[in-house]
Design a protein around this motif. Structure first.
Motif, short mmCIF file in Angstrom:
data_model
loop_
_atom_site.label_atom_id
_atom_site.label_comp_id
_atom_site.label_asym_id
_atom_site.label_seq_id
_atom_site.Cartn_x
_atom_site.Cartn_y
_atom_site.Cartn_z
N ILE A 70 0.87 -1.17 0.00
CA ILE A 70 0.00 0.00 0.00
C ILE A 70 0.91 1.22 0.00
O ILE A 70 1.72 1.40 0.90
CB ILE A 70 -0.92 0.03 1.24
N LEU A 71 0.79 2.03 -1.04
CA LEU A 71 1.66 3.20 -1.19
C LEU A 71 0.80 4.46 -1.27
O LEU A 71 -0.07 4.57 -2.14
CB LEU A 71 2.50 3.08 -2.47
N GLN A 72 1.04 5.41 -0.38
CA GLN A 72 0.37 6.71 -0.43
C GLN A 72 1.14 7.55 -1.44
O GLN A 72 2.23 8.02 -1.15
CB GLN A 72 0.38 7.36 0.95
N ASN A 73 0.60 7.71 -2.65
CA ASN A 73 1.33 8.37 -3.73
C ASN A 73 1.23 9.89 -3.66
O ASN A 73 2.20 10.59 -3.88
CB ASN A 73 0.86 7.86 -5.09
N THR A 74 0.07 10.40 -3.39
CA THR A 74 -0.13 11.84 -3.19
C THR A 74 -1.09 11.97 -2.02
O THR A 74 -1.53 10.96 -1.46
CB THR A 74 -0.76 12.52 -4.43
N GLY A 75 -1.46 13.20 -1.69
CA GLY A 75 -2.41 13.40 -0.60
C GLY A 75 -3.73 12.67 -0.82
O GLY A 75 -4.36 12.23 0.12
N SER A 76 -4.14 12.51 -2.07
CA SER A 76 -5.43 11.88 -2.34
C SER A 76 -5.32 10.54 -3.07
O SER A 76 -6.33 9.87 -3.23
CB SER A 76 -6.29 12.84 -3.18
N LEU B 19 5.68 7.96 -9.21
CA LEU B 19 5.56 7.99 -7.76
C LEU B 19 6.06 9.34 -7.27
O LEU B 19 7.18 9.73 -7.61
CB LEU B 19 6.36 6.86 -7.12
N TRP B 20 5.28 10.01 -6.47
CA TRP B 20 5.62 11.35 -6.03
C TRP B 20 6.32 11.33 -4.68
O TRP B 20 6.00 12.08 -3.79
CB TRP B 20 4.38 12.22 -6.01
N PHE B 21 7.27 10.40 -4.55
CA PHE B 21 8.10 10.35 -3.35
C PHE B 21 9.46 9.79 -3.71
O PHE B 21 9.67 9.28 -4.81
CB PHE B 21 7.43 9.56 -2.22
N SER B 22 10.37 9.86 -2.76
CA SER B 22 11.77 9.49 -3.01
C SER B 22 11.98 7.98 -2.93
O SER B 22 11.15 7.23 -2.41
CB SER B 22 12.68 10.16 -1.97
N PHE C 42 10.17 4.64 -0.69
CA PHE C 42 9.76 3.34 -1.23
C PHE C 42 10.47 2.21 -0.46
O PHE C 42 9.85 1.22 -0.07
CB PHE C 42 10.06 3.22 -2.72
N ILE C 43 11.77 2.37 -0.23
CA ILE C 43 12.53 1.37 0.53
C ILE C 43 11.93 1.21 1.93
O ILE C 43 11.78 0.10 2.44
CB ILE C 43 14.02 1.76 0.60
N SER C 44 11.56 2.30 2.54
CA SER C 44 10.95 2.28 3.87
C SER C 44 9.62 1.52 3.84
O SER C 44 9.34 0.71 4.73
CB SER C 44 10.70 3.71 4.30
N ALA C 45 8.81 1.76 2.81
CA ALA C 45 7.51 1.09 2.68
C ALA C 45 7.68 -0.41 2.52
O ALA C 45 6.99 -1.19 3.19
CB ALA C 45 6.73 1.67 1.50
N SER D 169 10.27 -2.20 3.38
CA SER D 169 10.89 -2.74 4.59
C SER D 169 9.85 -2.97 5.69
O SER D 169 9.86 -4.01 6.35
CB SER D 169 11.97 -1.82 5.11
N SER D 170 8.96 -2.01 5.88
CA SER D 170 7.97 -2.14 6.96
C SER D 170 6.84 -3.10 6.59
O SER D 170 6.36 -3.84 7.44
CB SER D 170 7.42 -0.78 7.35
N GLN D 171 6.43 -3.12 5.33
CA GLN D 171 5.29 -3.95 4.94
C GLN D 171 5.67 -5.38 4.57
O GLN D 171 4.82 -6.26 4.55
CB GLN D 171 4.55 -3.30 3.77
N MET D 172 6.94 -5.63 4.26
CA MET D 172 7.36 -6.96 3.83
C MET D 172 8.44 -7.53 4.74
O MET D 172 9.18 -8.42 4.33
CB MET D 172 7.87 -6.91 2.39
#
Length: 128
Positions: A5-11, A43-46, A50-53, A55-58
């Motif tokens: 699950i990736l929060q790409n932008t505010g919405s 993807l509107w993030f660094s 993504f590595i953090s996401a 790491s925490s989700q998998m």
């Protein structure tokens, strides 16, 4: 394997199976996610987010993604060929018959090759 699950932008929220991700290309504060079949998503993030996401989700699953150089996060299941001398990494996507060639430094590709060899020896690589 569960979905990321990736929060790409505010919405905007993205839900994607890790097995559908071929690679992530980093470009400063933004990334581009390439999925099987050639689908591309900005993807509107660094890269670090993504590595953090992943790491925490998998965290309880075997390694799937590997960082290669400064530009790439690669799904190891799609690696077909590593040629450090040419600076070339070739991915195979069964949903897309053309080869995907990525370029990285000789050092980065040698580290990738060594990491895959080490995972293979421990039995953590090559299992679905």
């Amino acid at each position: 394997m569960k979905e990321l699950i990736l929060q790409n932008t505010g919405s905007e929220l993205l839900k994607v199976r890790p097995s559908d991700i071929l690679y992530i290309e980093s470009d400063g504060n933004y990334c581009r996610m390439i999925l099987t079949g050639g689908f591309s998503q900005q993807l509107w993030f660094s890269r670090q987010k993504f590595i953090s996401a992943i790491s925490s989700q998998m965290k309880s699953e075997r390694p799937v993604f590997v960082v290669v150089g400064r530009s790439w996060i690669i799904n190891m299941n799609y690696i077909y060929r590593i040629n450090p001398l040419l600076g070339e990494l070739v991915l195979f996507d069964p949903c897309n018959p053309s080869q995907i060639k990525l370029h990285a430094s000789q050092d980065a590709l040698n580290r990738l090759k060594n990491e895959i060899m080490a995972l293979n020896k421990t039995g953590d690589y090559g299992k679905e």
